[in-house]
Design an enzyme around this catalytic site. Structure first.
Site, PDB file in Angstrom:
ATOM      1  N   THR A 164       9.130  85.492  79.575  1.00 31.12           N
ATOM      2  CA  THR A 164       8.811  85.359  81.005  1.00 31.12           C
ATOM      3  C   THR A 164       9.406  84.020  81.467  1.00 31.12           C
ATOM      4  O   THR A 164      10.581  83.975  81.813  1.00 31.12           O
ATOM      5  CB  THR A 164       7.288  85.467  81.267  1.00 31.12           C
ATOM      6  OG1 THR A 164       6.594  84.574  80.416  1.00 31.12           O
ATOM      7  CG2 THR A 164       6.811  86.884  81.039  1.00 31.12           C
ATOM      8  N   LYS A 190       6.925  84.966  72.261  1.00 38.04           N
ATOM      9  CA  LYS A 190       7.179  84.429  73.602  1.00 38.04           C
ATOM     10  C   LYS A 190       6.072  83.451  73.965  1.00 38.04           C
ATOM     11  O   LYS A 190       5.008  83.463  73.369  1.00 38.04           O
ATOM     12  CB  LYS A 190       7.270  85.540  74.639  1.00 38.04           C
ATOM     13  CG  LYS A 190       5.925  86.152  74.969  1.00 38.04           C
ATOM     14  CD  LYS A 190       5.954  86.972  76.236  1.00 38.04           C
ATOM     15  CE  LYS A 190       6.109  86.126  77.473  1.00 38.04           C
ATOM     16  NZ  LYS A 190       4.883  85.398  77.833  1.00 38.04           N
ATOM     17  N   THR A 201       0.391  84.901  78.856  1.00 38.24           N
ATOM     18  CA  THR A 201       0.550  85.560  77.610  1.00 38.24           C
ATOM     19  C   THR A 201       1.446  84.956  76.570  1.00 38.24           C
ATOM     20  O   THR A 201       2.612  84.666  76.770  1.00 38.24           O
ATOM     21  CB  THR A 201       1.056  86.993  77.832  1.00 38.24           C
ATOM     22  OG1 THR A 201       0.169  87.622  78.715  1.00 38.24           O
ATOM     23  CG2 THR A 201       1.140  87.726  76.549  1.00 38.24           C
ATOM     24  N   GLU A 287       4.898  74.650  79.442  1.00 38.88           N
ATOM     25  CA  GLU A 287       5.490  74.367  80.755  1.00 38.88           C
ATOM     26  C   GLU A 287       5.726  72.887  80.980  1.00 38.88           C
ATOM     27  O   GLU A 287       4.792  72.098  80.976  1.00 38.88           O
ATOM     28  CB  GLU A 287       4.580  74.886  81.840  1.00 38.88           C
ATOM     29  CG  GLU A 287       4.494  76.376  81.834  1.00 38.88           C
ATOM     30  CD  GLU A 287       3.461  76.828  82.812  1.00 38.88           C
ATOM     31  OE1 GLU A 287       2.298  76.432  82.653  1.00 38.88           O
ATOM     32  OE2 GLU A 287       3.824  77.563  83.731  1.00 38.88           O
ATOM     33  N   ASN A 409       3.756  74.779  88.281  1.00 38.31           N
ATOM     34  CA  ASN A 409       2.542  75.533  88.560  1.00 38.31           C
ATOM     35  C   ASN A 409       2.053  75.424  89.993  1.00 38.31           C
ATOM     36  O   ASN A 409       1.248  76.234  90.436  1.00 38.31           O
ATOM     37  CB  ASN A 409       1.436  75.103  87.598  1.00 38.31           C
ATOM     38  CG  ASN A 409       1.679  75.670  86.226  1.00 38.31           C
ATOM     39  OD1 ASN A 409       1.755  76.880  86.070  1.00 38.31           O
ATOM     40  ND2 ASN A 409       1.848  74.804  85.249  1.00 38.31           N
ATOM     41  N   THR A 414       6.086  79.061  96.605  1.00 34.33           N
ATOM     42  CA  THR A 414       6.656  78.401  97.794  1.00 34.33           C
ATOM     43  C   THR A 414       8.175  78.461  97.773  1.00 34.33           C
ATOM     44  O   THR A 414       8.778  78.759  96.759  1.00 34.33           O
ATOM     45  CB  THR A 414       6.211  76.932  97.847  1.00 34.33           C
ATOM     46  OG1 THR A 414       6.408  76.353  96.572  1.00 34.33           O
ATOM     47  CG2 THR A 414       4.766  76.845  98.240  1.00 34.33           C
TER      48      THR A 414
END
Lengths: 414, 414
Positions: A164, A190, A201, A287, A409, A414
């Site tokens: 993803t 992943k 996930t 992230e 995040n 936006t």
């Protein structure tokens, strides 16, 4: 450190393969392609075994379990075997209710038709946006094409098809001898955490050609998961679709493994290496992360206590930001330890930042700030805590908390 | 909403004072000044009551409890009374071991000398950097000057003297009638979370002139703390020095309050208003925060379950960043609910973002994204979740997670 690792591997009697392939264990084929669930990138993958494989799986504990997980469970309950796994990314098929369950069942039915095998031997799993239905027409066509393109060369396609917001594919492979025969264990995964908004996930798929009963495999997977996948944290959020599955083709032809088998320990270590390697890659690709963080707690009263302590430290926002800023802030480490819920005597605690001792007997010791800062600029960053309460230990992995985490995040829509 | 608040206040029979003063309840004096622990800003404060007051306190559950907390406990054990509280900011006197305990005791002894009251009636508390000794010479001089400058006008000085990285002072006051007599409850607080690196600590001090036994006061404080201070989270880190204390001078002259007193409920509500107001101000002033977030969970099976669910949602990094980005990301709310550990049936869950329904029966409903986004731009942001499992409810408060949070916490020492 690299020297140490090699030594450990030798003792563990397995060899790490530099260019991992999920199809290396005997009997496995894969494919991966773009079916049109995502705009451009690959979004469907298929993992297939020539024979019905011994299989096991562990799932998220989130109350909102996605429908596909139920379908996998139902299938495994029949005879503990699996021969194929269909994966899609882009949409998670979570919070989709009965319709979602029906869609997951349809996915499985379609695959059974094209592969000409019983439905209960097929698992299906999805990852991506929560609350939206799968585009079933595209999924069906995708499955047909996936079956057509199955082969032993599809490793990279499959790896890509499950991603993803991951920034890279993640794979591990080891080989070892069981009863003198070569056995392979290979896995792909992943990214963890609720990486994108609803992009949930962590998924991992592990293949091996060792012979092993599914009940034994399930116990092994549960135990290893507790030591590896369950010891990583990116943002503390556990998603609706998390899953790890294993298929063992048995084509190595050994006597089925049990805990009494003379090669059990060797296999256990090899299997754990694959799981741990995938878990670390997931943590490092958190992230916005710039560094992998490894927190080891020794001297815990129980393993459970050591795990709790390690996870509290690696999961602390304040520790994570301090590491991003390379700030040797032992106070935050000690504080996280203090609220972890673990019982210990503060006056016995030792804390090391890399090789630099920061706390001894619960008190700060004069430390070389420059050296400590350098330790925090390494990748991975290593933090070591000794509780002096007992003989149990645990390691947890995570990443630093950065501006990019907030950017990714906060600005998704936006 | 403002109308609703006024209505609630009327029902609750207390009046909120617009310009709160910690010295409003009869019998209290304060002072605050710069003693030289910090470079420039005020760093010592004193709270004094003309009479030995009924007193109660609650403390951090962190295993690394700072030495001053032990000194307060010892004092309260003697007769449940307190007459003065000495506070310093700048250094937390935490992880300082036996030396730290000795320093805390010396602080108390010095104050007892200058105030000419028994040591056990004096509490001491510190907030600031962990692991460094207090500069006792400056502290001693500071105490002498604090005693000299005690008065009823020192509210603002005291408020400022307890701050660390807070961006504003925090105070609340209400008045109500007990047996027809005017009673006041006033409190001040400092910021929560591990705001600065080792700058720990949420502190709150509440004064009232109601008459109440210390055992009753302790039960009240524990209960109200569970509903207010324990329901806020800035970064999930619970510090080494967190404390809330209350002194009740009794100078209102009422029959001592108990749960059977006809005005008990009115006093309870008034007291809770002060605690909740302080808790909200702390949450809103979280590091880098731009907005207060209020998550209410209704329909929980038990209060404990409702609290757990509300705290999981308000504490989720992904929910916090979504709010910062005004992204009506119901998937993250549902996901946090799912991993909260609370048992519920996903198919009954309702989620509202402000007044906009996002999830019903566990599934997303078509929602006006613009309206939802506007709700997330409000301050406070309100999220409402109905579990439909029972009749219990709870509210938790937090703030959004912003670039500034990372900046403040990553770059402290650089």
């Amino acid at each position: 450190m690299e020297q140490l690792r090699i030594a450990v591997r030798e003792e563990n009697r397995y060899e790490v393969i530099q260019n991992p392939q999920i199809t290396s264990p005997r009997g496995f084929q894969v494919s991966g392609l773009h079916a049109g669930i995502k705009r451009k990138r690959k979004d469907m993958g298929l993992l297939f075994c020539q024979v019905p494989a011994s299989a096991a799986a562990v799932y998220t504990t989130n109350r909102f379990q996605a429908p596909p997980l139920q379908v996998i469970k139902e299938g495994l309950e029949v005879e503990g075997r699996m021969q194929a796994m269909v994966v899609n990314s882009g949409k998670a098929n979570a919070c989709t209710g009965l319709q979602g369950l029906e869609d997951a069942r349809t996915m499985r039915q379609e695959a059974a038709g094209y592969l000409a095998i019983p439905e209960h031997l097929i698992g299906v799993i999805s990852t991506g946006v929560i609350g939206e239905r799968l585009p079933m027409d595209r999924v069906k066509k995708g499955i047909s094409r996936l079956v057509d393109s199955l082969g032993t060369e599809g490793h990279e396609d499959f790896c890509q098809s499950i991603l993803t917001t991951d920034t890279c594919t993640k794979a591990e492979e080891v080989r070892l001898k069981v009863e003198g025969r070569e056995v392979r264990v290979a896995g792909v995964a992943k990214g963890s955490g609720m990486i994108h908004p609803n992009m949930a996930t962590m998924l991992a798929f592990i293949n091996t050609d060792v012979a092993i009963e599914s009940t034994v495999l399930q116990t092994l997977l549960r135990k290893v998961t507790d030591e590896t996948f369950n010891m990583i944290t990116v943002d503390g959020d556990c998603s609706t679709n998390d899953m790890v599955s294993v298929m063992a083709s048995g084509l190595a032809g050994n006597t089925p493994l049990t805990e009494d088998h003379p090669d059990w320990k060797a296999f256990y270590q090899a299997f754990k290496h694959v799981a741990q390697g995938l878990a670390q890659k997931i943590a490092r690709d958190g992230e916005g992360a710039t560094r992998l963080v490894e927190v080891t707690v020794t001297g815990g009263e129980t393993t459970e206590e050591a795990r709790k302590a390690a996870k509290a430290v690696v999961g602390s926002n304040l520790v994570k930001t301090a590491i991003y800023g390379a700030d040797p802030n032992w106070g935050r480490i000690v504080c996280a330890l203090g609220y972890s819920g673990v019982l210990f005597h503060p006056e016995t605690v030792e804390v090391y930042i890399g090789s630099v001792c920061a706390v001894q007997g619960g008190h700060p010791v004069p430390m070389d700030e420059t050296a400590a800062r350098q330790e925090l600029e390494k990748d991975p960053v290593r933090i070591w805590i000794h509780l002096h309460q007992g003989a149990s230990e645990a390691t947890a992995w995570g990443c630093d908390l950065t501006y990019d985490y907030v950017r990714i995040n906060a600005s998704y829509r936006t």
